[in-house]
Scaffold this active site. Sequence first.
Site, mmCIF file in Angstrom:
data_model
loop_
_atom_site.group_PDB
_atom_site.id
_atom_site.type_symbol
_atom_site.label_atom_id
_atom_site.label_comp_id
_atom_site.label_asym_id
_atom_site.label_seq_id
_atom_site.Cartn_x
_atom_site.Cartn_y
_atom_site.Cartn_z
ATOM 1 N N GLY A 260 0.811 -1.215 0.000
ATOM 2 C CA GLY A 260 0.000 0.000 0.000
ATOM 3 C C GLY A 260 0.844 1.265 0.000
ATOM 4 O O GLY A 260 2.019 1.257 0.377
ATOM 5 N N GLN B 161 5.798 -8.637 -8.181
ATOM 6 C CA GLN B 161 4.971 -9.852 -8.191
ATOM 7 C C GLN B 161 4.830 -10.476 -9.575
ATOM 8 O O GLN B 161 4.299 -11.584 -9.690
ATOM 9 C CB GLN B 161 3.580 -9.572 -7.610
ATOM 10 C CG GLN B 161 2.675 -8.768 -8.509
ATOM 11 C CD GLN B 161 1.212 -8.811 -8.067
ATOM 12 O OE1 GLN B 161 0.595 -7.787 -7.960
ATOM 13 N NE2 GLN B 161 0.647 -9.971 -7.810
ATOM 14 N N HIS C 236 -2.969 -5.778 -9.350
ATOM 15 C CA HIS C 236 -4.273 -6.143 -9.933
ATOM 16 C C HIS C 236 -4.238 -6.230 -11.456
ATOM 17 O O HIS C 236 -5.282 -6.203 -12.110
ATOM 18 C CB HIS C 236 -5.389 -5.202 -9.473
ATOM 19 C CG HIS C 236 -5.559 -5.188 -7.984
ATOM 20 N ND1 HIS C 236 -5.771 -6.329 -7.252
ATOM 21 C CD2 HIS C 236 -5.498 -4.179 -7.079
ATOM 22 C CE1 HIS C 236 -5.857 -6.031 -5.974
ATOM 23 N NE2 HIS C 236 -5.680 -4.733 -5.853
#
Length: 285
Positions: free
Chosen positions: A52, A98, A123
């Site tokens: 975040g 990631q 995402h």
Amino acid sequence: MSEQHALQQALQQAGERLGCDKVIPHGYHVHYARHLLHWWHQPLRLLEIGIGGEDRELGGASLNMWHQVFEQAELYGLDIYPKQALDRPRLQTFVIDQGDPAALREFARQHGPFDVIIDDGSHRRSDQLASLFNLIEHVRPGGYYILEDYFTAYWPVYDGSTLARDFLDTPVRWLKQTIDIININNLLSEQVRRQVPNWKIDALHVYPGIAFIGKSHHSPPSEIPNEHFLLNQIELDELRYGIYKQLFFTHSRDPMQHLEALLEIKKWVDASIQTADEALKPKSS
Ligand SMILES: C[S@@+](CC[C@H](N)C(=O)[O-])C[C@H]1O[C@@H](n2cnc3c(N)ncnc32)[C@H](O)[C@@H]1O
């Protein structure tokens, strides 16, 4: 008050105080309370992808929430931006992309296995799939691989699509395929079974916005009663659909390739149904 409700309240209070969007606006704490109850007051190894704040702020709302509520948890956080200022006993952060399979595998080799892995990172579908494919084997039996905000698979801004949703390789497509994976031992042919990744999973819980893939303790059961039934069903499947086998295999590797061919199959299936209907119609004398 039930234990699950007490955990839900503890997550809600901590999440609201820490500004964690899992609680407001998403309401995911309700599902976390249901699935993570087993680890409340117990040792828990939890990895969260996406800490975040990106490069603007420190972030860490969810890691801080897990740290406060699960007092025996060992927490690991990954982000493309450095977040070491959050590190303290039971919480370590790492700079890892990631979407980088080699980096993920090396990280998991050093720090895994985990009871819970949460993907709340970029995402983007290619990143989400790289993480899923490389990390799910590092979740312990009885644990969960969790996909947050999987609805981004429908939105072009995250490389997803609503129109092409059944042809793009997205986390939603893999959530649907999870049903095949759970049923790996009910798939008839060895050839098809080899194409399905054996993630050793036995549960899929899909809620609005969040999905939990459950790792199994045992190999999923086969309901195929005997060898005779198996051979008979393989033969019937081949008779009905065998001529399209290569096409199906190519489609399952890359669903975008065969839109045209799928239209041809549809025409053929519709025509066969119509012929069968005609044959069943009573003949007028
Ligand atoms: C939605 S925020 C995470 C919020 C946090 N999990 C929470 O609930 O408080 C997404 C984070 O993913 C990080 N991120 C973006 N792309 C990434 C990537 N390729 N690999 C790892 N992290 C990434 C961003 O820097 C950002 O901090």
